[in-house]
Design a protein around this motif. Structure first.
Motif, short mmCIF file in Angstrom:
data_model
loop_
_atom_site.label_atom_id
_atom_site.label_comp_id
_atom_site.label_asym_id
_atom_site.label_seq_id
_atom_site.Cartn_x
_atom_site.Cartn_y
_atom_site.Cartn_z
N MET A 76 0.91 -1.23 -0.01
CA MET A 76 0.02 0.17 -0.10
C MET A 76 0.82 1.41 0.07
O MET A 76 0.58 2.20 -0.73
CB MET A 76 -0.98 0.12 1.06
N TRP B 211 1.88 7.90 -6.07
CA TRP B 211 0.92 8.91 -6.15
C TRP B 211 0.80 9.82 -7.53
O TRP B 211 -0.21 10.15 -8.32
CB TRP B 211 0.87 9.84 -5.18
N CYS C 61 4.36 3.26 -12.96
CA CYS C 61 4.26 2.83 -11.46
C CYS C 61 5.48 1.85 -11.36
O CYS C 61 6.22 1.59 -10.24
CB CYS C 61 3.08 2.41 -11.28
N ALA D 283 1.59 -0.84 -4.96
CA ALA D 283 0.47 -0.45 -5.69
C ALA D 283 0.59 0.71 -6.47
O ALA D 283 1.72 1.38 -6.43
CB ALA D 283 -0.74 0.09 -4.58
N CYS D 284 -0.10 1.01 -7.46
CA CYS D 284 -0.09 2.25 -8.55
C CYS D 284 -1.19 3.17 -8.08
O CYS D 284 -2.23 2.99 -8.59
CB CYS D 284 -0.19 1.44 -9.93
N TRP D 285 -0.93 3.97 -7.22
CA TRP D 285 -2.13 4.93 -6.95
C TRP D 285 -2.16 6.10 -7.80
O TRP D 285 -3.14 6.99 -7.70
CB TRP D 285 -1.66 5.59 -5.36
N ILE E 31 -5.94 6.24 -9.14
CA ILE E 31 -6.67 7.08 -8.30
C ILE E 31 -6.64 8.52 -8.32
O ILE E 31 -7.50 9.19 -8.23
CB ILE E 31 -6.46 6.65 -6.69
N ILE F 99 -4.68 -3.01 -14.13
CA ILE F 99 -4.90 -2.66 -12.55
C ILE F 99 -6.02 -3.16 -12.14
O ILE F 99 -7.18 -2.85 -12.64
CB ILE F 99 -4.69 -0.94 -12.43
N TRP G 113 -6.40 -4.10 -8.10
CA TRP G 113 -6.91 -4.07 -6.75
C TRP G 113 -6.91 -2.49 -6.29
O TRP G 113 -7.69 -2.25 -5.49
CB TRP G 113 -5.57 -4.51 -5.91
N GLU G 114 -6.33 -1.52 -6.93
CA GLU G 114 -6.22 -0.18 -6.46
C GLU G 114 -7.72 0.39 -6.59
O GLU G 114 -8.27 1.04 -5.75
CB GLU G 114 -5.15 0.57 -7.20
N PHE H 103 -10.51 1.30 -4.14
CA PHE H 103 -11.12 2.58 -3.59
C PHE H 103 -12.60 2.56 -3.61
O PHE H 103 -13.19 3.11 -2.78
CB PHE H 103 -10.38 3.64 -4.78
#
Length: 428
Positions: free
Chosen positions: A60, A65, A73, A83-85, A88, A393, A395-396, A400
């Motif tokens: 996480m 970001w 990422c 993760a690849c935020w 988001i 992608i 899980w991200e 969310f």
């Protein structure tokens, strides 16, 4: 032999409880290590939690970001992965508002902030009762803010309820409660079907007032789920109460219609009703009629939730002692007064867990609208993952969306517990 008697003249000083029953040690002994079996289970559980957190937390807390794509990422994370935020950061507004015009974001934001104001006097007794006037106005203000258009549309819709109340008072004085109730239901329906649109157009022509309209096809994201869920919750509870009372009515026609509706709706999957709303309803409408798809979905979701709500409330009514009904009769109350002042408050208090569970289930079921083409959060996820930059992608994005739904559902659950404690009148 002389016997000497001794009488204590002062009390002993109180001693501290044993170390094993107080403080952190006492809590651990009582909750985790009360016996050998519980101690083994606690240690295994702690080991499992530690292993899960050791895998999830490093994933996480990744510095992605400002990532611009999945490949970017991966370059930032390196061999360790994470993760690849960035997805988001780039798409969170779309996940919240769908394709709603960005310059009009203030309208859905204002709508849901005002929703909190409208709900406050309903949910909390400490809020000033005068806010109930705004609560009564809000159901007409909400659709106007979201969809826009003429200000006369919500005003004319509200006039239908005023017409129903006036018809009820006139008929009640001459023909009694049953005829008045039927008239109060028929008059607004006729007004909305045949007279509301011409009246709104006439008033708009005389005094043009309104805001920029927004098409339903632009609605999406969490805003769409919240709109369907809030309206469905607000409408399904009173409709469920009426169906529960109708199922227990002494009038054969009313009881038969209520039972038939409840059993039919509960016997059909929600997805089937949504397909009916999406495709079949237009067949039964007059040619040229534009029946908004979101309105059709709201109607079906409301009817589906109301059928389950009716059974929950019927359980609360069945749990009341017969003496409560007899007490209401002894006070000389008519049917509606007895239900409003004596019966229904107690039945609803008993039914709080079931009512809130139905609300939570219905709110989560709003994600099914993605199957009929509406872009709720899950529908948007498919379009986002189809982008070449973010393909792969999972899980991200789903995490969310799950977090948003968890916050909403957990809040309803906690309020349910608060309300149960507040209304608890039995002996502790």
């Amino acid at each position: 032999m002389h016997k000497t008697q001794f009488v204590r003249t002062q009390m002993l000083e109180p001693e501290e409880p044993p170390v094993s029953s107080r403080g952190m040690v006492g809590w651990l002994h009582a909750n985790l290590f009360s016996n050998a079996f519980n101690a083994v289970l606690s240690l295994l559980s702690l080991a499992a939690i530690y292993w899960i957190l050791s895998q999830v937390l490093p994933w996480m807390f990744s510095p992605t970001w400002y990532g611009t794509s999945l490949e970017n990422c991966r370059e930032i994370n390196g061999p360790a992965g994470g993760a690849c935020w960035g997805v988001i950061r780039e798409r969170w507004l779309q996940l919240l508002f769908g394709f709603y015009p960005s310059e009009l974001y203030w309208r859905p934001i204002a709508t849901f902030l005002l929703l909190a104001v409208a709900l406050a006097p309903v949910l909390f007794t400490s809020v000033p009762r005068k806010l109930m006037y705004f609560t009564a106005v809000y159901p007409f203000l909400m659709p106007w803010l979201l969809w826009g258009g003429s200000i006369w549309n919500p005003i004319v819709a509200a006039m239908g309820f005023a017409l129903g109340y006036g018809v009820y008072r006139v008929i009640y004085d001459h023909f009694g409660n049953l005829a008045a109730s039927i008239g109060a239901l028929v008059a607004p329906v006729l007004w909305w079907l045949f007279l509301a649109a011409p009246a709104s157009s006439l008033l708009q022509g005389v005094i043009p007032l309104g805001i920029e309209p927004v098409q339903s096809r632009l609605f999406g994201g969490f805003m769409l789920s919240l709109t369907i869920g809030v309206v469905g919750i607000a409408l399904s509870l009173p409709l469920g109460i009426l169906l529960a009372l109708g199922r227990q009515s002494d009038l054969l026609i009313v009881r038969s219609l209520s039972v038939g509706f409840i059993e039919f709706i509960r016997g059909v999957p929600l997805i089937t009703l949504l397909f009916v709303a999406s495709t079949l309803l237009n067949i039964f409408m007059p040619p040229g009629t534009n029946f908004d798809i979101i309105l059709r979905v709201i109607i079906m979701v409301t009817l589906f939730a109301a059928a389950y709500m009716a059974e929950v409330i019927r359980g609360g009514l069945a749990a009341l002692p017969r003496g409560q009904y007899e007490a209401a009769d002894a006070l000389g109350l008519d049917f509606w007064l007895a239900q409003r002042l004596v019966i229904m408050p107690q039945a609803l208090k008993i039914s709080i867990p079931g009512i809130v569970s139905t609300f939570i289930g219905m709110f989560k079921d709003t994600t099914l609208v993605s199957i009929i083409g509406l872009l709720d959060p899950l529908g948007l996820l498919r379009s986002i993952r189809a982008d070449a930059n973010w393909n792969g992608i999972v899980w991200e994005l789903y995490g969310f969306v799950a977090l948003l739904f968890f916050i909403a559902c957990f809040s309803m659950s906690r309020y349910s517990l608060y309300l149960e404690r507040k209304l608890r009148t039995g002996h502790q």
